[in-house]
Design a protein around this motif. Structure first.
Motif, short mmCIF file in Angstrom:
data_model
loop_
_atom_site.label_atom_id
_atom_site.label_comp_id
_atom_site.label_asym_id
_atom_site.label_seq_id
_atom_site.Cartn_x
_atom_site.Cartn_y
_atom_site.Cartn_z
N GLU A 247 17.32 -13.34 34.01
CA GLU A 247 16.46 -12.52 33.16
C GLU A 247 15.18 -13.27 32.81
N LEU A 248 15.34 -14.50 32.42
CA LEU A 248 14.20 -15.35 32.05
C LEU A 248 13.19 -15.45 33.19
N TRP B 16 7.23 -14.20 24.39
CA TRP B 16 7.14 -14.47 22.96
C TRP B 16 6.72 -13.29 22.11
N GLU B 17 6.48 -12.14 22.74
CA GLU B 17 6.09 -10.96 21.97
C GLU B 17 7.33 -10.34 21.31
N VAL B 18 7.15 -9.89 20.09
CA VAL B 18 8.22 -9.20 19.37
C VAL B 18 7.96 -7.70 19.52
N LEU B 19 8.94 -6.99 20.03
CA LEU B 19 8.80 -5.55 20.24
C LEU B 19 8.86 -4.81 18.90
N PRO B 20 8.16 -3.70 18.81
CA PRO B 20 8.23 -2.90 17.58
C PRO B 20 9.69 -2.55 17.25
N GLY B 21 10.04 -2.70 15.99
CA GLY B 21 11.39 -2.37 15.55
C GLY B 21 12.43 -3.44 15.78
N THR B 22 12.00 -4.59 16.32
CA THR B 22 12.93 -5.71 16.53
C THR B 22 12.46 -6.91 15.72
N SER C 5 11.69 -12.31 19.46
CA SER C 5 11.19 -12.27 20.84
C SER C 5 12.30 -12.75 21.78
N GLY C 6 12.12 -12.48 23.06
CA GLY C 6 13.05 -13.01 24.05
C GLY C 6 13.08 -14.52 24.01
N GLY C 7 11.92 -15.15 23.85
CA GLY C 7 11.85 -16.61 23.79
C GLY C 7 12.66 -17.18 22.64
N ASN C 8 12.57 -16.53 21.48
CA ASN C 8 13.34 -17.02 20.34
C ASN C 8 14.84 -16.83 20.56
N LEU C 9 15.24 -15.73 21.18
CA LEU C 9 16.66 -15.53 21.48
C LEU C 9 17.16 -16.57 22.48
N LEU C 10 16.33 -16.90 23.45
CA LEU C 10 16.71 -17.93 24.42
C LEU C 10 16.87 -19.29 23.75
N GLY D 233 22.16 -9.15 26.53
CA GLY D 233 21.75 -7.74 26.54
C GLY D 233 20.42 -7.52 25.83
N GLN D 234 20.23 -8.20 24.70
CA GLN D 234 18.96 -8.09 23.99
C GLN D 234 17.81 -8.63 24.83
N ILE D 235 18.04 -9.76 25.48
CA ILE D 235 17.02 -10.38 26.32
C ILE D 235 16.70 -9.46 27.51
N ASN D 236 17.73 -8.85 28.08
CA ASN D 236 17.52 -7.92 29.19
C ASN D 236 16.65 -6.75 28.76
N TYR D 237 16.93 -6.18 27.61
CA TYR D 237 16.12 -5.06 27.12
C TYR D 237 14.68 -5.51 26.87
N HIS D 238 14.52 -6.65 26.23
CA HIS D 238 13.20 -7.19 25.93
C HIS D 238 12.42 -7.42 27.23
N ARG D 239 13.05 -8.04 28.19
CA ARG D 239 12.40 -8.34 29.47
C ARG D 239 12.04 -7.06 30.21
N ARG D 240 12.94 -6.07 30.21
CA ARG D 240 12.67 -4.82 30.92
C ARG D 240 11.48 -4.08 30.31
N TYR D 241 11.27 -4.24 29.04
CA TYR D 241 10.10 -3.63 28.41
C TYR D 241 8.83 -4.09 29.10
N PHE D 242 8.75 -5.36 29.42
CA PHE D 242 7.54 -5.93 30.01
C PHE D 242 7.46 -5.75 31.52
#
Length: 155
Positions: A20-21, A31-37, A40-45, A139-148
């Motif tokens: 995913e990374l 490092w972007e935080v999606l609206p409503g979350t 960021s993916g980076g922080n979760l990693l 799963g959260q990282i996957n969703y975050h990554r798929r957004y981009f």
């Protein structure tokens, strides 16, 4: 279950996180935080690195790691490339650490002073808990990554 299964499962899931990374288009999107979350993916990693090193690497692999949980969620400690290296190493560190646990060791008490999940927790109980934690954040990282890489491109 035996420790070989845990080693296989953790390595499999750490590889999934790494895959995913690698799919993030750039450092900025990581490092972007999606609206409503909240994260960021980076922080979760970074959080997964700290969690696994602290609760598996330290007690079973004699890893000398000092966790800074606040920094995991509030700082950019790594670039995308550095995170990839960290996760490649983490796969080995965690696999080696779990392989030191014997079949009898799975039934031993996991020290509450390290992590308290349940009053009567065993090593196996905590390994299952941490594997579920890894899967949840994957799963959260996957969703975050798929957004981009998918959702944002179609907008």
């Amino acid at each position: 279950m035996n420790t070989e299964f845990y080693t296989q499962l953790y390595k499999r899931d750490i590889v999934r996180v790494t895959e995913e990374l690698k799919k993030y288009p750039d450092d900025q999107s990581l490092w972007e935080v999606l609206p409503g979350t909240a994260n960021s993916g980076g922080n979760l990693l970074q959080h997964l690195i700290g969690n696994l090193k602290t609760f598996i690497g330290n007690p079973f692999g004699q890893l000398d790691y000092e966790r800074n949980r606040d920094a995991e969620f509030n700082d950019r400690l790594f670039t995308k490339e550095e995170l990839i290296v960290e996760f490649d190493q983490l796969s080995t560190v965690i696999g080696d650490a779990i392989s030191t646990v014997t079949a009898q060791g799975l039934n031993a008490a996991y020290p509450a002073e390290i992590k308290l999940v349940n009053e009567e927790q065993t090593v196996e109980y905590v390994l299952i808990h941490l594997l579920a934690h890894l899967s949840y954040h994957t799963g959260q990282i996957n969703y975050h990554r798929r957004y981009f890489t998918t959702l944002k491109e179609s907008v």
